[in-house]
Design an enzyme around this catalytic site. Structure first.
Site, PDB file in Angstrom:
ATOM      1  N   ASP A  31       0.852  -1.190   0.000  1.00 52.14           N
ATOM      2  CA  ASP A  31       0.000   0.000   0.000  1.00 52.14           C
ATOM      3  C   ASP A  31       0.891   1.245   0.000  1.00 52.14           C
ATOM      4  O   ASP A  31       1.912   1.310   0.692  1.00 52.14           O
ATOM      5  CB  ASP A  31      -0.912   0.006   1.229  1.00 52.14           C
ATOM      6  CG  ASP A  31      -2.053   1.008   1.097  1.00 52.14           C
ATOM      7  OD1 ASP A  31      -3.210   0.578   0.979  1.00 52.14           O
ATOM      8  OD2 ASP A  31      -1.776   2.236   1.115  1.00 52.14           O
ATOM      9  N   ASN A  88     -13.071  -2.775   2.468  1.00 55.61           N
ATOM     10  CA  ASN A  88     -14.000  -1.658   2.553  1.00 55.61           C
ATOM     11  C   ASN A  88     -14.949  -1.718   1.360  1.00 55.61           C
ATOM     12  O   ASN A  88     -14.519  -1.958   0.228  1.00 55.61           O
ATOM     13  CB  ASN A  88     -13.243  -0.329   2.537  1.00 55.61           C
ATOM     14  CG  ASN A  88     -12.426  -0.125   3.803  1.00 55.61           C
ATOM     15  OD1 ASN A  88     -12.869  -0.464   4.897  1.00 55.61           O
ATOM     16  ND2 ASN A  88     -11.216   0.415   3.651  1.00 55.61           N
ATOM     17  N   GLY A  94     -15.403   4.008   3.760  1.00 57.58           N
ATOM     18  CA  GLY A  94     -14.187   4.727   3.399  1.00 57.58           C
ATOM     19  C   GLY A  94     -13.529   4.206   2.139  1.00 57.58           C
ATOM     20  O   GLY A  94     -12.392   4.590   1.836  1.00 57.58           O
ATOM     21  N   SER A  96     -12.058   3.993  -1.249  1.00 54.84           N
ATOM     22  CA  SER A  96     -11.609   5.100  -2.103  1.00 54.84           C
ATOM     23  C   SER A  96     -11.173   4.635  -3.493  1.00 54.84           C
ATOM     24  O   SER A  96     -11.084   5.447  -4.409  1.00 54.84           O
ATOM     25  CB  SER A  96     -10.459   5.856  -1.427  1.00 54.84           C
ATOM     26  OG  SER A  96      -9.355   4.998  -1.216  1.00 54.84           O
ATOM     27  N   HIS A 101     -10.309  -4.895  -3.327  1.00 49.37           N
ATOM     28  CA  HIS A 101      -8.979  -5.141  -2.772  1.00 49.37           C
ATOM     29  C   HIS A 101      -9.104  -5.555  -1.316  1.00 49.37           C
ATOM     30  O   HIS A 101      -9.950  -5.055  -0.579  1.00 49.37           O
ATOM     31  CB  HIS A 101      -8.070  -3.912  -2.901  1.00 49.37           C
ATOM     32  CG  HIS A 101      -8.682  -2.642  -2.428  1.00 49.37           C
ATOM     33  ND1 HIS A 101      -9.622  -1.936  -3.162  1.00 49.37           N
ATOM     34  CD2 HIS A 101      -8.522  -1.929  -1.281  1.00 49.37           C
ATOM     35  CE1 HIS A 101      -9.995  -0.858  -2.496  1.00 49.37           C
ATOM     36  NE2 HIS A 101      -9.346  -0.836  -1.338  1.00 49.37           N
ATOM     37  N   LEU A 102      -8.245  -6.477  -0.924  1.00 49.83           N
ATOM     38  CA  LEU A 102      -8.180  -6.934   0.459  1.00 49.83           C
ATOM     39  C   LEU A 102      -6.922  -6.333   1.082  1.00 49.83           C
ATOM     40  O   LEU A 102      -5.812  -6.507   0.555  1.00 49.83           O
ATOM     41  CB  LEU A 102      -8.114  -8.467   0.525  1.00 49.83           C
ATOM     42  CG  LEU A 102      -9.408  -9.253   0.236  1.00 49.83           C
ATOM     43  CD1 LEU A 102      -9.803  -9.147  -1.229  1.00 49.83           C
ATOM     44  CD2 LEU A 102      -9.243 -10.715   0.625  1.00 49.83           C
ATOM     45  N   HIS A 103      -7.115  -5.582   2.167  1.00 51.05           N
ATOM     46  CA  HIS A 103      -5.969  -5.034   2.909  1.00 51.05           C
ATOM     47  C   HIS A 103      -5.457  -6.132   3.843  1.00 51.05           C
ATOM     48  O   HIS A 103      -6.233  -6.682   4.636  1.00 51.05           O
ATOM     49  CB  HIS A 103      -6.388  -3.857   3.783  1.00 51.05           C
ATOM     50  CG  HIS A 103      -6.938  -2.661   3.065  1.00 51.05           C
ATOM     51  ND1 HIS A 103      -6.207  -1.501   2.887  1.00 51.05           N
ATOM     52  CD2 HIS A 103      -8.153  -2.418   2.515  1.00 51.05           C
ATOM     53  CE1 HIS A 103      -6.952  -0.598   2.260  1.00 51.05           C
ATOM     54  NE2 HIS A 103      -8.142  -1.135   2.027  1.00 51.05           N
TER      55      HIS A 103
HETATM   56  P1  AMP Z   1      -9.753   1.748   0.322  1.00 48.72           P
HETATM   57  O1  AMP Z   1      -9.912   2.987   1.162  1.00 48.72           O
HETATM   58  O2  AMP Z   1     -10.200   0.513   1.027  1.00 48.72           O
HETATM   59  O3  AMP Z   1     -10.406   1.918  -1.045  1.00 48.72           O
HETATM   60  O4  AMP Z   1      -8.197   1.557   0.112  1.00 48.72           O
HETATM   61  C1  AMP Z   1      -7.502   2.017  -0.976  1.00 48.72           C
HETATM   62  C2  AMP Z   1      -6.045   1.875  -0.642  1.00 48.72           C
HETATM   63  O5  AMP Z   1      -5.296   1.963  -1.833  1.00 48.72           O
HETATM   64  C3  AMP Z   1      -5.503   2.951   0.293  1.00 48.72           C
HETATM   65  O6  AMP Z   1      -4.956   2.320   1.453  1.00 48.72           O
HETATM   66  C4  AMP Z   1      -4.437   3.664  -0.528  1.00 48.72           C
HETATM   67  O7  AMP Z   1      -3.322   4.060   0.229  1.00 48.72           O
HETATM   68  C5  AMP Z   1      -4.083   2.604  -1.551  1.00 48.72           C
HETATM   69  N1  AMP Z   1      -3.579   3.077  -2.826  1.00 48.72           N
HETATM   70  C6  AMP Z   1      -4.139   3.989  -3.644  1.00 48.72           C
HETATM   71  N2  AMP Z   1      -3.419   4.136  -4.772  1.00 48.72           N
HETATM   72  C7  AMP Z   1      -2.388   3.255  -4.669  1.00 48.72           C
HETATM   73  C8  AMP Z   1      -1.285   2.919  -5.508  1.00 48.72           C
HETATM   74  N3  AMP Z   1      -1.102   3.514  -6.703  1.00 48.72           N
HETATM   75  N4  AMP Z   1      -0.408   1.987  -5.080  1.00 48.72           N
HETATM   76  C9  AMP Z   1      -0.574   1.389  -3.878  1.00 48.72           C
HETATM   77  N5  AMP Z   1      -1.605   1.659  -3.047  1.00 48.72           N
HETATM   78  C10 AMP Z   1      -2.495   2.585  -3.423  1.00 48.72           C
END
Ligand code: AMP
Length: 115
Positions: A31, A88, A94, A96, A101-103
């Site tokens: 991330d 999310n 939240g 974005s 995607h799985l964190h």
């Molecule tokens: P979410 O809020 O669950 O949609 O998480 C999106 C995640 O993507 C956030 O933790 C961002 O820091 C991460 N993110 C966004 N753009 C990139 C990128 N180009 N490379 C790596 N992580 C990213």
């Protein structure tokens, strides 16, 4: 795959990312804005806008993503201590980036309830 989705671009290797694992179905990468000592995103190569867009036809893929989270945790050395997987979905969560995607978060104690 949509042309303007940043995670599709990472999956196609058109956008730089610190990829730590890849196979025919998914990619795992660091991330950009880590929230823990280990913070890796696991994404399907197939574009699904969010968790709710997955259906029964995606059951195998979802199971595979879970296995890859464990593999990522092993690669990062946090599997034994434990880690958190977060998905999310939608505005209140939240979310974005609108590509599923799985964190995978770990390397420190995780609070509960989450923020
Ligand atoms: P979410 O809020 O669950 O949609 O998480 C999106 C995640 O993507 C956030 O933790 C961002 O820091 C991460 N993110 C966004 N753009 C990139 C990128 N180009 N490379 C790596 N992580 C990213």
């Amino acid at each position: 795959m949509p042309t303007d989705c940043i995670f599709c671009k990472i999956a196609r290797r058109e956008l730089d990312a610190a990829v730590i694992y890849e196979d025919d179905q998914c990619v795992a990468f660091e991330d950009l804005n880590p929230q823990a000592p280990v913070h890796v995103l696991v994404i399907p190569k197939k574009h699904l806008a969010d968790f709710g867009e997955a259906d029964v036809a995606d059951a195998q893929l979802l199971g595979h993503l879970c296995q890859v989270c464990e593999k990522v945790a092993e690669l990062k050395g946090i599997a034994a201590d434990g880690y958190r997987v977060v998905v999310n979905k939608g505005a209140l969560s939240g979310q974005s980036v609108f590509h599923l995607h799985l964190h995978v978060l770990g390397g420190r104690p995780m609070d509960w309830p989450p923020g």
